[in-house]
Design an enzyme around this catalytic site. Structure first.
Site, short mmCIF file in Angstrom:
data_model
loop_
_atom_site.label_atom_id
_atom_site.label_comp_id
_atom_site.label_asym_id
_atom_site.label_seq_id
_atom_site.Cartn_x
_atom_site.Cartn_y
_atom_site.Cartn_z
N HIS A 90 -29.38 51.61 -12.80
CA HIS A 90 -29.24 52.61 -13.86
C HIS A 90 -29.96 53.91 -13.51
O HIS A 90 -31.00 53.88 -12.83
CB HIS A 90 -29.81 52.05 -15.17
CG HIS A 90 -29.04 50.89 -15.70
ND1 HIS A 90 -27.95 51.04 -16.51
CD2 HIS A 90 -29.19 49.55 -15.51
CE1 HIS A 90 -27.46 49.84 -16.82
NE2 HIS A 90 -28.20 48.91 -16.22
N ARG B 239 -30.77 37.90 -20.54
CA ARG B 239 -31.83 38.90 -20.39
C ARG B 239 -33.06 38.39 -21.13
O ARG B 239 -32.94 37.87 -22.25
CB ARG B 239 -31.43 40.23 -21.03
CG ARG B 239 -30.32 40.99 -20.36
CD ARG B 239 -28.98 40.64 -20.99
NE ARG B 239 -28.39 41.76 -21.71
CZ ARG B 239 -27.25 41.68 -22.36
NH1 ARG B 239 -26.57 40.55 -22.38
NH2 ARG B 239 -26.78 42.72 -22.99
N LYS C 134 -23.13 47.78 -29.61
CA LYS C 134 -23.41 48.28 -28.27
C LYS C 134 -22.17 48.04 -27.41
O LYS C 134 -21.53 46.99 -27.52
CB LYS C 134 -24.60 47.49 -27.71
CG LYS C 134 -25.26 48.12 -26.52
CD LYS C 134 -26.55 47.33 -26.25
CE LYS C 134 -27.27 47.71 -24.98
NZ LYS C 134 -26.58 48.09 -23.82
N THR D 122 -31.76 35.14 -14.12
CA THR D 122 -31.21 36.41 -14.59
C THR D 122 -30.73 37.29 -13.43
O THR D 122 -29.73 37.98 -13.54
CB THR D 122 -32.30 37.14 -15.41
OG1 THR D 122 -32.67 36.29 -16.50
CG2 THR D 122 -31.80 38.46 -15.95
N CYS E 149 -9.80 32.96 -4.56
CA CYS E 149 -9.50 31.53 -4.74
C CYS E 149 -10.72 30.78 -5.25
O CYS E 149 -10.66 29.60 -5.55
CB CYS E 149 -8.94 30.89 -3.47
SG CYS E 149 -10.14 30.15 -2.36
N GLU F 198 -35.90 42.78 -19.17
CA GLU F 198 -34.46 42.76 -19.38
C GLU F 198 -33.89 44.01 -18.72
O GLU F 198 -34.60 44.68 -17.96
CB GLU F 198 -34.16 42.71 -20.88
CG GLU F 198 -34.80 43.81 -21.69
CD GLU F 198 -34.53 43.66 -23.18
OE1 GLU F 198 -33.39 43.31 -23.53
OE2 GLU F 198 -35.44 43.88 -23.97
N ALA G 93 -25.29 44.32 -12.15
CA ALA G 93 -25.43 44.80 -10.78
C ALA G 93 -25.43 46.32 -10.69
O ALA G 93 -24.92 46.91 -9.75
CB ALA G 93 -24.35 44.20 -9.88
N ILE H 28 -37.68 40.32 -9.65
CA ILE H 28 -39.00 40.88 -9.95
C ILE H 28 -40.07 40.17 -9.12
O ILE H 28 -40.88 40.80 -8.45
CB ILE H 28 -39.30 40.77 -11.46
CG1 ILE H 28 -38.24 41.54 -12.26
CG2 ILE H 28 -40.70 41.25 -11.78
CD1 ILE H 28 -38.19 43.04 -12.00
#
Lengths: 479, 427
Positions: free
Chosen positions: A53, A314, A253, A44, A437, A337, A50, A16
């Site tokens: 959304h 978050r 959730k 965070t 590894c 978050e 990753a 951010i």
């Protein structure tokens, strides 16, 4: 006192803060980003799903919904400008019980209202055609083709580098310990210096409440919400092509199962509210529950292919982001978050817009949005790679055998804008040490390169923070 | 050294296996110029270079050498034979070309990206250590968690200490060796915890590396938590039940700055896998026949990439055979696959290498190597040909940490119509 008066200081070098820095860099002015840790992307932003959304999850009319959908739309262009990997792989929200079809429909409608494009509800059969490894429990799925996967390190580092290349100053190991209101704006006391600024942008992640509370009358409380993850080897990265979310049920959730943009498989996160803002430890219970829940989504969870587990926090406040001028010339980007990563480009613009209007900043005419990333030699064609090695032989020396990262890439990570100074810094910029590894073979070699290039003794090389030295001095007797 | 376009035999890896394979191939008649050893590190010898303790070569040379000395014997031989090799060269891909040729893509500063062709390939890339992530040990992820081999490199090659107060998880040989090594360097090794009710290492290492220094070994224990946000500050160790699950209430806390992991070795077969070589789910190495040839014709495997060994002497012995067979293949090509006998491990025997034998192709003898699944006392290792027991050898003790073998003779197998050989333990 340095005598310098900044137009704005951004507190926090996560995705951010870095996005805001890059957007502010489009304006005339003196901007500085201060970060308490040794590098960008250490909180965070370094430990999350990753995922970019689609934006169906956030409640209608919230900033979360608005920023997420906008951020998602922007991400393709941003990724191209910053030369970072991003893929719109699409996402499913899996429904495991016919009784929950109503909730799936609600989610669909919420998404439509948020402006998410191309949403569809699929029957089990339709879903299976696209994702053959779905478990037998799946009865239906919401399909969001605009959902994507990204490298969160690359996004944060790319934004920060581009901001720095466009004039934003970055100060690491510079915590904001105390903030005072002055006639001109604010005075920030750090460990070794005092900084003067007209405006502050608070992008301090899980610490944003502490920063906010130093300045504002109303008090905030951030609850770090821990999410634990398991990351699996690339050889099982093709279990699914899309990100598989779970429709929340009475069991709580759900978690996601998703390929990463680099081809690994990620499982997680859990959600546990904790007190400790540095509490990024994993727990047996957490990891067990990740495995258990993942098995709802896919036929067989490749636990044996796990290469690492981690957890991230978050910055949970309420159910929405706070993007506001909370005190005179003090701008909050707090409570970021999930879907913060997805929203970052939009939040950057939103905050920069507020700051520039308030300070009456003029647009620069020489902002360059293009950042050239580190060359990933193993992704080149044989011809290109041969030509590169001919020109720069260091690209012919493989240092990390699992991810096939060459010395050339590591040198580039060290010597570029905001270059890496630690093992983790190298890892997040190049992926050296991120493979199966887990740095067993390459860490001594990367330590040697860091030691040589930074002109530091080997036992001064750190994994990340100041107390994280990897070696503790010369061996007693030598050999 | 400049890489040429064509070789008869390309050997991937210049550690103990690759060196012996190259020497074996040359001794079997392959011209020195037709062989190439490709090593990714800056010197030959592989992991032996950091194994500065002694105990190597008891079987091969009847003396106790250090790792570098043992490697040195083979390197000297390779140099004497003038077998070509390249260093700092990574093989990034092996693919099948026309007429069974193998195309090997290499990367190095010196030769750039160079694709070479070979008639036969010997896989000898060795193995890697299991990492913390593979075990899912909960806790923080601070500096100070090392695999035992990484710590060994730090101490023995770089001359730096990984830490001062050490806990070791896993009693694999490298972990045991490092317990002693770090103690000698002045560190305090507080405990070695082993998940299994038995050690994964050689008996002699338990005695010489732990017992002699008063370092406790806790069997049926594991690390259940790692503390310390930036650098390790301590670990929690718990006892485990028969199902290897930690038992609540048995937690013990050890203050330390370092956790070493010696929790198993994994043959490093990513190259083999991408070439399409069939891998065994038990060994994680290629499935091979009597010639140590993999499921892909002309591709041979030996050493720790084939299955993890505990003694380098056996690596050398096996690799020499692989090299010889590769030379034979490069010269005469495909051999018969008729009358193939399958080998079945049973009753306590986990796997066999090889897993098939074609008597027509075998040398005078074939050494079948295997490991057992648990600690067994006073058992017989029995060999059955098509259900009929032909051999049995009494063993006082068998342990998963010690590789076993039986030798089969060509004269016993050729033209006998045998379909199956079973190797098992019995009372």
């Amino acid at each position: 006192m340095t005598g310098m008066l900044y137009d704005a200081i951004i507190i926090g070098g996560g995705v951010i803060g870095s996005a805001i820095a890059r957007e502010l860099a489009r304006f005339e002015g003196n901007f500085c980003l201060i970060e308490k840790n040794e590098d960008v992307c250490t909180g965070t932003s370094k430990a999350n799903s990753a995922i970019v959304h689609a934006g169906f999850d956030a409640k209608n009319g919230t900033l979360m919904a608005e920023m997420n959908v906008k951020g998602n739309e922007m991400m393709g262009e941003v990724a191209k400008e910053l030369d970072i990997p991003f893929k719109r792989n699409g996402a499913f929200v899996l429904c495991f019980d016919k009784k929950d079809l109503g909730s799936l429909q609600e989610l669909y409608e919420r998404g439509i209202n948020n402006g998410v494009k191309d949403l569809q509800i699929l029957t089990r059969e339709e879903a299976l055609k696209l994702e053959p490894n779905l478990s037998d429990l799946v009865v239906a799925a919401l399909y969001a083709p605009t959902s994507g996967i990204i490298c969160p390190f690359a996004l944060t580092i790319g934004l920060a580098e581009n901001a720095a290349d466009n004039g934003v100053e970055f100060k690491f190991n510079t915590p904001a310990n105390k903030i005072e209101k002055t006639d001109f704006g604010y005075r920030i006391y750090s460990d070794n210096e005092v900084l003067e600024t007209k405006a502050i942008v608070n992008a301090a992640g899980v610490y944003a409440d502490e920063i906010h509370n130093m300045v504002c009358e109303d008090k905030l409380k951030i609850v770090p919400r821990k999410g634990e993850y398991i990351l699996c080897d690339k050889k099982v990265g093709n279990i699914c092509e899309r990100t598989l979310f779970q429709l929340p049920t009475k069991l709580g959730k759900g978690i996601l199962v998703s390929p990463t943009v680099h081809g690994n498989l990620i499982l997680g996160p859990t959600a546990t509210d904790i007190e400790d803002k540095e509490g990024i430890d994993t727990t047996k219970e957490g990891l067990d529950s990740v495995i258990e829940k993942a098995s709802l989504s896919v036929k067989s969870v490749p636990v044996r292919s796990a290469i690492t587990s981690f957890s991230g926090l978050r910055a949970h406040i309420n159910h929405d982001f706070i993007l506001a001028e909370s005190a005179d010339n003090f701008f909050d980007a707090t409570g970021i978050e999930s879907p913060g990563l997805s929203s970052a480009p939009a939040i950057g613009i939103h905050i920069a817009d507020m700051v520039s209007k308030k300070l009456a900043l003029n647009k620069k005419d020489n902002f360059n949005p293009i950042r050239k990333g580190i060359i990933h030699a193993s992704e080149l064609s044989n011809e290109e790679r041969a030509a590169l090695i001919e020109k720069e032989p260091a690209y012919g020396q493989i240092i990390c055998r699992c991810e096939m990262i060459s010395e050339g890439e590591i040198l580039s990570a060290i010597h570029r804008t905001l270059g890496a100074t630690t093992l983790d810094g190298i890892k997040r910029r190049t992926r050296a040490g991120m493979g199966r590894c887990q740095a067993g073979f390459c860490s001594p070699k990367v330590m040697e390169i860091l030691s040589r290039e930074l002109n530091l003794p080997l036992d001064e090389i750190k994994k990340n923070g100041s107390e994280s030295k990897l070696a503790v001095g010369k061996s007693n007797k030598g050999i | 050294m400049k890489l040429l376009e064509n070789y008869d035999i390309a050997i991937i890896g210049g550690g103990p296996a690759g060196l012996a394979a190259a020497i074996g191939a040359n001794e079997a008649g392959a011209h020195k110029e037709s062989i190439i050893v490709i090593e990714r590190d800056d010197k030959l010898g592989g992991i032996l270079n950091q194994c500065i303790h002694n105990g190597f070569g008891l079987h091969t040379f009847k003396e106790e050498l250090t790792g570098p000395e043992y490697a040195g014997r083979f390197i000297d031989k390779l140099l004497d034979l003038e077998i070509p090799y390249v260093l700092n060269t990574m093989v990034v891909d092996i693919a099948e070309g026309e007429n069974g040729t193998k195309l090997i893509t290499t990367i190095s500063k010196e030769n750039g990206l160079k694709v070479i062709k070979a008639k036969a390939v010997v896989l000898s890339m060795g193995c890697r250590e299991r990492s913390r992530g593979a075990l899912n040990i909960p806790g923080f992820r601070p500096a100070g968690v090392f695999s035992a081999g990484t710590a060994q490199r730090l101490v023995n090659i770089e001359s730096y200490m990984p830490g001062k107060e050490v806990v070791i998880l896993g009693s694999g040989d490298i972990g045991l060796i490092m317990a002693r090594r770090l103690t000698l360097e002045g560190a305090k090794v507080k405990v070695v915890a082993e998940l299994q009710p038995y050690s994964g290492g050689l008996k002699r290492n338990i005695v010489q590396c732990l017992d002699d220094y008063g370092i406790p070994l806790k069997l049926s224990h594991t690390v259940t938590r790692i503390d310390g946000k930036e650098r390790v500050e301590g670990v929690e160790i718990s006892q485990v039940d028969e199902r290897l699950k930690p038992i609540k209430g048995t937690e013990e806390y050890y203050k330390c700055d370092t956790l070493l992991l010696s929790v198993g070795l994994i043959p490093e077969n990513e190259l083999s896998d991408s070439l399409g070589v069939k891998l065994s789910p038990i060994t994680s190495g290629p499935v091979v026949n009597e010639s140590l040839e993999t499921s892909i014709e002309g591709v041979f495997a030996c050493g720790n990439v084939l299955h993890v060994h505990d003694l380098v002497d056996f690596v050398s012995e096996e690799a020499k055979e692989a090299g010889k067979n590769a030379a034979k293949f490069a010269k005469i090509g495909k051999t018969s696959e008729e009358n193939t006998i399958t080998l079945t491990p049973e009753n306590g025997v986990r796997y066999t290498v090889p897993s098939t034998i074609c008597p027509e192709n075998m040398n005078d003898t074939v050494t079948v190597r295997f490991r057992v699944a648990n600690v067994f006392k006073n058992k017989y290792v029995a060999v059955y040909f098509d259900g009929e027991r032909v051999k049995r050898t009494k063993k006082m003790i068998l342990a998963p940490g010690e590789m076993e073998s039986v030798v089969l003779k060509k004269e016993d197998l050729l033209n006998k119509g045998i379909k199956n050989i079973k190797i098992c333990l019995e009372d």
